[in-house]
Design an enzyme around this catalytic site. Structure first.
Site, mmCIF file in Angstrom:
data_model
loop_
_atom_site.group_PDB
_atom_site.id
_atom_site.type_symbol
_atom_site.label_atom_id
_atom_site.label_comp_id
_atom_site.label_asym_id
_atom_site.label_seq_id
_atom_site.Cartn_x
_atom_site.Cartn_y
_atom_site.Cartn_z
ATOM 1 N N LYS A 202 0.879 -1.166 0.000
ATOM 2 C CA LYS A 202 0.000 0.000 0.000
ATOM 3 C C LYS A 202 0.912 1.210 0.000
ATOM 4 C CE LYS A 202 -3.091 2.899 2.648
ATOM 5 N NZ LYS A 202 -3.594 3.265 3.987
ATOM 6 N N GLY A 228 -2.762 4.243 -2.047
ATOM 7 C CA GLY A 228 -3.081 4.548 -0.664
ATOM 8 C C GLY A 228 -3.972 5.747 -0.471
#
Length: 333
Positions: A202, A228
């Protein structure tokens, strides 16, 4: 290590059932060629806000209420104990209870990612094993950052390798430089992508060139890149990202899932128009006002936001008005 081995044996059959059922063929997406991932991370994951009562306790009833409302939205899964979950402010017992609560409410075909990153490798290993026992499918491991100057690529590779060796569940790397002041170096990500138990990252930094390079350099690995933030979701998909872990999904889950669908169908004009309307609200509840802003916005859309834990402070009346105006001018209120 014996505990890790036993957990691995018991959990991998469940994880194996979540393997992709169809080939990765998405019109218009820059999809890398490589082995099929062991877990399908395509789609939208909201990083859940942790609800607190007025007295500052985790409010599990309100958490279950939010989960019930989210059940109608086609999320790929949920993330708990991330930055938007006020993870640093929760006691170890609370962290495990939150995971258990969410797992009980979540259908088995939805993934549960749980934050387990600590400052030491030993503590991260121990918490990751506990998260698996509590029901997490994947560990989301943020970069240790307290001794930032010593966190070289070699140190981080060693840290993540030891954690992933011991983890009974797959690991997703988590780079969030706005909070840690530390970008997980691209060369470290490329090296770590070769680990059989590290399945993705992420990346919250918003550097699309970096994200595209990570997708390109790991295309032969069982590794997926997750955006993200909702502010650069479309651009991330254009360079090959698999999905998004987006704070704004706590508020505008359906529109973000719609953006995901439009990108996968190659409907780029519609996707661009929708992306434009999401940029300012996303900036407001991430960079501008943070978790207090996110929780306030949740209340306008039928969810429980509630207070944050100190020292996070509530928004002032002027800030609330500015936040509301941001959502209104983009057609969401």
């Amino acid at each position: 290590m014996a505990l890790s081995t036993r957990l691995t044996s018991s959990l991998w059959p469940t994880l194996a059932a979540l393997r992709w059922a169809t080939p990765r063929q998405c019109r218009g997406l820059s999809t890398p060629q490589g082995p099929e991932p062991s877990l399908d991370l395509r789609g939208i994951f909201p990083p859940l806000a942790t609800p607190f009562s007025p007295t500052g306790e985790v409010d599990y009833d309100q958490l279950e209420g939010n989960l019930s409302r989210y059940a109608s939205i086609p999320f790929r899964g949920l993330v708990v104990l991330g930055s938007n979950g006020e993870y640093p402010y929760l006691a170890p017992r609370e962290r495990l209870e939150v995971v258990s609560c969410v797992r009980r409410a979540l259908p088995r075909d939805h993934l549960l990612l749980a934050g387990s990153g600590c400052e030491s490798t030993q503590a991260t290993v121990e918490l990751t094993v506990s998260m698996a026992e509590a029901g997490a499918d994947v560990a989301l491991v943020v970069t240790p950052c307290y001794y930032r100057g010593a966190m070289t690529s070699a140190a981080l590779i060693r840290h993540y390798t030891e954690v992933s060796d011991a983890s009974p569940i797959p690991v997703v790397l988590y780079s969030v430089p706005a909070n840690t002041g530390l970008d997980l170096p691209t060369e470290a990500v490329i090296t770590l992508a070769q680990h059989p138990n590290i399945i993705g990252i992420k990346d919250s930094g918003g550097d699309i060139t970096r994200m595209g390079l990570m997708v390109h350099k790991t295309r032969q690995e069982d590794f997926q890149v997750l955006a993200g933030s909702a502010g650069f979701l479309l651009a991330s998909y254009a360079v090959g990202a698999s999905g998004g872990v987006c704070a704004l999904a706590n508020v505008l889950g359906d529109p973000l899932c719609q953006l995901d669908r439009l990108c996968r169908k190659g409907q780029w004009q519609e996707a661009r128009d929708l992306q434009h309307r999401l940029i300012e609200p996303n900036t407001a509840i991430t960079r501008r006002f943070g978790v207090p802003g996110l929780k306030k916005a949740m209340e306008w859309f039928g969810y429980y936001g509630g207070p944050c834990r100190a020292p996070l402070a509530p928004l002032s009346p002027a800030q609330v008005e500015e936040l509301r105006n941001t959502f209104s001018t983009n057609g969401w209120l």
